[in-house]
Scaffold this motif. Structure first.
Motif, PDB file in Angstrom:
ATOM      1  N   UNK A  42       0.825  -1.215   0.000  1.00 43.60           N
ATOM      2  CA  UNK A  42       0.000   0.000   0.000  1.00 43.60           C
ATOM      3  C   UNK A  42       0.854   1.258   0.000  1.00 43.60           C
ATOM      4  N   UNK A  43       2.150   1.078   0.279  1.00 44.94           N
ATOM      5  CA  UNK A  43       3.177   2.111   0.212  1.00 44.94           C
ATOM      6  C   UNK A  43       3.284   3.035   1.413  1.00 44.94           C
ATOM      7  N   UNK A  44       2.393   2.989   2.390  1.00 43.41           N
ATOM      8  CA  UNK A  44       2.546   3.876   3.533  1.00 43.41           C
ATOM      9  C   UNK A  44       3.628   3.347   4.462  1.00 43.41           C
ATOM     10  N   UNK A  45       4.561   4.174   4.790  1.00 38.82           N
ATOM     11  CA  UNK A  45       5.668   3.839   5.674  1.00 38.82           C
ATOM     12  C   UNK A  45       5.151   3.804   7.111  1.00 38.82           C
TER      13      UNK A  45
ATOM     14  N   UNK B  89       7.776   8.734  -6.130  1.00 41.68           N
ATOM     15  CA  UNK B  89       6.754   8.977  -5.133  1.00 41.68           C
ATOM     16  C   UNK B  89       7.263  10.050  -4.175  1.00 41.68           C
ATOM     17  N   UNK B  91       6.826  11.651  -0.658  1.00 42.11           N
ATOM     18  CA  UNK B  91       6.291  11.313   0.652  1.00 42.11           C
ATOM     19  C   UNK B  91       6.331  12.529   1.565  1.00 42.11           C
ATOM     20  N   UNK B 103       4.359   9.032   8.481  1.00 42.47           N
ATOM     21  CA  UNK B 103       4.322   9.267   7.050  1.00 42.47           C
ATOM     22  C   UNK B 103       2.905   9.206   6.488  1.00 42.47           C
ATOM     23  N   UNK B 104       2.699   9.944   5.399  1.00 42.65           N
ATOM     24  CA  UNK B 104       1.492   9.819   4.609  1.00 42.65           C
ATOM     25  C   UNK B 104       1.636   8.697   3.599  1.00 42.65           C
ATOM     26  N   UNK B 105       0.601   8.532   2.772  1.00 43.57           N
ATOM     27  CA  UNK B 105       0.604   7.434   1.810  1.00 43.57           C
ATOM     28  C   UNK B 105       1.364   7.775   0.536  1.00 43.57           C
TER      29      UNK B 105
END
Lengths: 116, 112
Positions: A42-45, B89, B91, B103-105
């Motif tokens: 989902x890519x959210x850290x 991307x 961030x 962090x955001x998505x």
């Protein structure tokens, strides 16, 4: 300049087994924090665990624990009882200072696969 | 408690166009960070703010990039005259001084 190195680009583990992810770093600072972040598809850290350099005791968070070797500048993450949801990219990160909210320096990451 | 919010989540733009990304940090977080992440790499620091002051800016940030946080709340990251190498991307993250960074998505940029 501070650097963070993750030498293993990929690892795999069987569900319920234990896996250790390695990380080394380089800094001349005496006060700093180290982190492991998880980035699922989902890519959210997401923060997994953090360690203050001035604390000798290794941090633990449920199934996640670290082995912090300050003299060796090594910071490994152990995941016990691996679950399918642990599959993700894992990043080791460094931040100078005592608060842990200075800018983060990340390693290149390691892809963890969990096999059922 | 809402997390860090980024908009848009995906942007496709033609080379040479300008793009702007917005980040809304967690409420009351005084620090806001921008990172860039390309495939197969860890995030790279771009810049960060404490309240409305831009405290540090990476040498990675060329003159085509500008970030603002005018009232110490949301922030914008603008890229002018986009190039294919800007595809990544972006961030955003926020924290309260001395505490964990969240962090955001992320906002995906594709330059064609």
């Amino acid at each position: 300049a501070q650097t963070v190195t993750q030498s293993q680009p990929e690892m795999s583990v069987q569900e319920a087994e234990t896996v250790t992810l390695s990380c080394t770093y380089d800094t001349s600072e005496s006060d700093y924090y180290l982190f492991w972040y998880k980035q699922p598809p989902s890519r959210q850290m997401i923060l997994v665990i953090r360690q203050e350099a001035y604390k000798q005791q290794n941090a633990t968070e449920n199934r996640f624990s670290v082995n912090f070797q300050k003299a060796a500048k090594s910071f490994s993450l152990k995941i016990s009882d691996s679950q399918l949801g642990d599959a993700a990219m894992y990043f080791c990160a460094y931040a100078k200072g005592r608060g842990g909210s200075e800018k983060l320096v990340f390693g290149k990451g390691m892809k963890l696969t969990v096999n059922p | 408690d809402t997390g860090v919010s980024q908009d848009p989540r995906h942007k496709i733009t033609k080379r040479g166009q300008n793009v702007t990304f917005r980040c809304d940090p967690i409420s009351e977080h005084n620090r806001l960070y921008w990172y860039r992440q390309t495939l197969g790499q860890g995030p790279e620091f771009l810049t960060y703010f404490q309240n409305e002051a831009q405290l540090e800016k990476s040498r990675l940030l060329s003159d085509r990039f500008s970030a603002e946080r005018p009232k110490g709340s949301f922030s914008t990251l603008e890229i002018q005259r986009t190039e294919q190498g800007d595809s990544a991307m972006y961030l955003c993250a926020s924290s309260f001084t001395g505490n964990t960074i969240y962090f955001g998505e992320g906002s995906w940029l594709t330059v064609v």
